[in-house]
Design an enzyme around this catalytic site. Structure first.
Site, PDB file in Angstrom:
ATOM      1  N   ASP A 182      -1.404  -4.177   7.915  1.00  0.00           N
ATOM      2  CA  ASP A 182      -1.313  -4.723   6.554  1.00  0.00           C
ATOM      3  C   ASP A 182      -0.551  -3.822   5.599  1.00  0.00           C
ATOM      4  O   ASP A 182      -0.258  -4.233   4.478  1.00  0.00           O
ATOM      5  CB  ASP A 182      -2.723  -4.939   5.988  1.00  0.00           C
ATOM      6  CG  ASP A 182      -3.413  -3.606   5.667  1.00  0.00           C
ATOM      7  OD1 ASP A 182      -3.671  -3.323   4.482  1.00  0.00           O
ATOM      8  OD2 ASP A 182      -3.682  -2.837   6.607  1.00  0.00           O
ATOM      9  N   ASP A 203      -8.512  -2.235   9.246  1.00  0.00           N
ATOM     10  CA  ASP A 203      -8.867  -2.657   7.891  1.00  0.00           C
ATOM     11  C   ASP A 203      -7.822  -3.596   7.310  1.00  0.00           C
ATOM     12  O   ASP A 203      -6.626  -3.287   7.302  1.00  0.00           O
ATOM     13  CB  ASP A 203      -9.039  -1.436   6.986  1.00  0.00           C
ATOM     14  CG  ASP A 203     -10.167  -0.536   7.460  1.00  0.00           C
ATOM     15  OD1 ASP A 203     -11.256  -1.070   7.723  1.00  0.00           O
ATOM     16  OD2 ASP A 203      -9.945   0.683   7.580  1.00  0.00           O
ATOM     17  N   ASP A 251      -3.892  -2.536  13.620  1.00  0.00           N
ATOM     18  CA  ASP A 251      -4.661  -1.798  12.626  1.00  0.00           C
ATOM     19  C   ASP A 251      -6.000  -2.509  12.478  1.00  0.00           C
ATOM     20  O   ASP A 251      -6.148  -3.658  12.934  1.00  0.00           O
ATOM     21  CB  ASP A 251      -3.883  -1.790  11.306  1.00  0.00           C
ATOM     22  CG  ASP A 251      -4.615  -1.058  10.196  1.00  0.00           C
ATOM     23  OD1 ASP A 251      -5.272  -0.038  10.491  1.00  0.00           O
ATOM     24  OD2 ASP A 251      -4.542  -1.515   9.036  1.00  0.00           O
TER      25      ASP A 251
END
Length: 540
Positions: free
Chosen positions: A377, A97, A95
Site C-alpha cells: 500500500d 498492514d 505487505d
C-alpha cells in the site's frame, strides 16, 4: 505431463513483451483425462474468435461464474498501467498492514492521533479542543514543511489546491506562493508526500498545530519554532505513539474494533498458492503483532483447520523496508511461538524470519527480477523501491479507489455540464478574439481578416465586443464554483484522488502510473480475475 501448444518452446517473450512462462500449461492429472492438442476448425481466425468468445460467455453463464469486476462492480476493478501476465509470475510477495489486512481508517488513525496528541500535551503543547478530522486530508497530498502548507499538485508538480493550517488558500494566494516553483519530492527537507493511510493522523496533527503556532498559542519556553521544526515535533510525538506499544497493544486486544475482515482474501491466496505461486509475507511489523492480526483476519475463513502460516512459503517480519529492498541486514530465524530468535545466514523455503534482504529471498526461492510480483500500500516503501532496485513487478493497494470510482460516476453529469460551459466560453472567446484582432488591424490602418470585418461599423464592433466580454465574465462566474465543486463527492476540500484540475492527473496518479504495474482497492479483487489473468494496459 502438460497440455501445451506444441509450437511453444520452454517459454518465450510474446508480442507485448511479456514472458510466456506458464502460458496455457495445464497438468494432465488436473484434467482427469488425456487431452491431445486439438486443431481449430477451418475458417478465418477473426470469425473463429468471435464465435468462440460468444460460446465462452455462454459457458460462464451456465457455470454461474460472476463477471470480472470492471464488468460487474467497477470500483472493485484491477487497473493496469503496464501489461502484466500473471501466468509468468512465480512468486507473489505481500505487505501486511493496509494490504493483507484492511483497517478501519477512522478507528486506527483516530487512536494514533489520540496517542500522538497525548504526547504533545505531555511536552507542553496546547492541544486541548482539537479533534481528529479524517476529511481534512487525503492520500497523495504533500506537506510543505517550509511554509506550513498542505498542497495538491498535478503530475508536473504545479500546485492546484493548498491549505495553510486548516484553512484553504485562494487561487490568487497559490499563484503568489507557488507560481514560480514546482513540487520536487527529492527535496525531502521541504516536501513530505502522504504515501499511505498511515500518514493521515500525522498530517491532521501537523496542520492543526500550524494553526496554534500562527495564533501564538505555543508557549515561548518550548523554543523558537518555525513550520519545519514544528513538523519534527509532531513527527516525534507520533513516532513515540507507535514505538511505545500502547497503540498496537490496544489493537491486538480488540482487533474487532480496528480490522475489517474480508472472507474472500484467504480464498484469493489459496487460489494463487494452488496455482503454483510461491507466496511471501514481508512486513515491517513485529512477529507478535503480525501473528495476532493474521490469526484474527485469516484463520476464521480458512478450510480444514488451516493456519495463516500454511498460506506462505516464507514469512519475514520486522523487514525494515525500504532498506530490505536496498541492502542486506542480519537475518534471524524465529524458532518459538513467543518469538525467540537465533541468527542464521541463509533463508530456506517455509521459514519464519526477522530482517534479511530481498536478495536472500530470491536466492532461497530460486526466483529473480520480474518473476516476482510485490503487493503493498506504500508507494515508496513497497512499490517504488522493489521496482527500482530489484525490477520486481508491482501492485499497489489503494482502498480509496472504491470511493474514487463511485465519486467519478456520481460526478459524471456535473462534469458534463462543466465541460459544456467551458466549450461555450471557448467559442465565445474565439469570436471576441477575432473582433479584437479586426479592431487592432483597423486601428493600425490595415485591412481586417475579411472584407466584412474591415467594413463593419465601429460602434457595432465595439458593442459586440462589449457584449461578448460581459457574457464571458458571467460564464466564468458560473464555471469557477463548479470547478471548485468538481470532485466534492470524494472530498469537499481536495476533490478527486486521481485528478488535479479538470483535465490533468494528480501527482499521486503520476506516482502510481510510474511505479505500480497494476493497482486496485483490495487484494481480494484478484479473486474474480483468477491467478492466470493477463492484464493489458489500456489507452490513457
Amino acid at each position: 505431463d502438460v497440455v501445451r501448444n506444441p509450437s511453444d518452446s520452454k517459454f518465450d517473450i510474446d508480442y507485448l513483451g511479456e514472458s510466456t512462462m506458464g502460458d496455457m500449461t495445464v497438468k494432465r492429472e488436473d484434467l482427469g483425462i488425456v487431452l491431445p492438442f486439438v486443431d481449430l476448425a477451418p475458417g478465418s481466425i477473426e470469425e473463429l474468435a468471435r464465435e468462440e468468445a460468444r460460446e465462452a460467455e455462454c459457458l460462464l453463464e451456465e457455470l454461474n461464474v460472476p463477471a470480472q469486476y470492471p464488468h460487474g462492480i467497477a470500483s472493485r476493478g484491477i487497473f493496469c498501467s503496464r501489461t502484466l501476465n500473471l501466468r509468468s509470475i512465480a512468486a507473489i510477495g505481500y505487505d501486511m498492514d493496509y494490504t493483507l489486512i484492511q483497517y478501519n481508517v477512522n478507528a486506527w488513525e483516530g487512536r494514533a492521533y489520540k496517542y500522538g496528541m497525548d504526547n504533545l500535551r505531555s511536552m507542553g503543547y496546547p492541544v486541548d479542543g482539537l479533534k481528529f478530522d479524517p476529511e481534512l486530508v487525503i492520500r497523495g497530498l504533500i506537506m510543505d514543511k517550509e511554509k506550513g502548507n498542505l498542497v495538491k499538485a498535478d503530475r508536473f508538480g504545479y500546485v492546484k489546491r493548498a491549505m495553510h493550517g486548516t484553512r484553504m488558500v485562494s487561487n490568487r494566494t497559490i499563484s503568489e506562493i507557488y507560481g514560480r516553483e514546482l513540487v520536487d519530492l527529492r527535496n525531502e527537507n521541504r516536501w513530505e508526500f502522504l504515501n499511505t493511510l498511515f500518514s493521515v493522523s500525522e498530517a491532521v496533527m501537523y496542520m492543526q498545530m500550524v494553526d496554534r503556532l500562527d495564533e501564538g498559542a505555543i508557549p515561548p519556553q518550548l523554543g523558537p519554532l518555525d513550520y519545519n521544526s514544528l513538523y519534527k515535533v509532531v513527527a516525534k510525538a507520533l513516532f513515540r505513539a507507535h514505538v511505545e506499544g500502547r497503540l498496537k497493544a490496544e489493537i491486538v486486544n480488540e482487533p474487532e474494533r480496528f480490522v475489517e475482515p474480508d472472507a474472500e482474501l484467504p480464498l484469493t491466496l489459496l487460489d494463487q498458492r494452488e496455482a503454483g505461486k510461491k507466496l511471501l509475507l514481508i512486513t515491517n511489523s513485529d512477529y507478535q503483532y503480525t501473528n495476532k492480526m493474521m490469526q484474527y483476519a485469516y484463520n476464521q475463513f480458512l478450510p480444514n483447520n488451516m493456519d495463516w502460516r500454511d498460506l506462505f512459503d516464507m514469512v519475514i517480519v520486522s523487514a525494515r523496508k525500504p532498506e530490505f529492498f536496498q541492502m542486506s541486514h542480519p537475518l534471524y530465524e524465529i524458532v518459538t511461538k513467543d518469538g525467540l530468535m537465533r541468527p542464521c545466514f541463509k533463508a530456506n523455503p517455509g521459514g519464519l524470519y526477522c530482517g534479511g534482504s530481498a536478495q536472500m529471498v530470491e536466492q532461497a526461492l530460486g526466483v529473480h527480477g520480474d518473476e516476482t510480483l510485490y503487493v503493498g500500500d506504500h508507494i515508496y516503501t513497497d512499490v517504488s523501491q522493489s521496482k527500482v532496485h530489484l525490477r520486481w513487478r508491482t501492485a499497489l493497494i489503494c482502498s480509496e479507489l472504491e470511493k474514487e470510482v463511485n465519486a467519478l460516476a456520481y460526478g459524471k453529469d456535473h462534469r458534463a455540464k462543466l465541460i459544456e460551459l467551458m466549450n461555450q466560453k471557448e467559442v465565445v472567446g474565439d469570436v471576441f478574439n477575432q473582433l479584437r484582432l479586426a479592431l487592432q488591424r483597423r486601428n493600425s490602418g490595415r485591412e481586417a481578416q475579411t472584407n466584412a470585418a474591415t467594413t463593419m461599423d465601429t460602434d457595432e464592433l465595439a458593442d459586440s465586443m462589449q457584449n461578448l466580454l460581459v457574457l464571458m465574465t458571467r460564464i466564468d462566474q458560473k464555471i469557477a464554483p463548479m470547478l471548485e465543486a468538481d470532485g466534492e463527492y470524494f472530498n469537499k476540500r481536495w476533490g478527486y484522488l486521481s485528478r488535479a484540475g479538470l483535465w490533468d492527473k494528480s501527482h499521486l496518479m503520476r506516482q502510481i502510473e510510474k511505479y505500480a504495474d497494476i493497482y486496485t482497492s483490495r487484494v481480494s479483487n484478484f479473486l474474480r480475475f483468477t491467478p492466470f489473468m493477463y492484464f493489458r494496459s489500456q489507452a490513457q
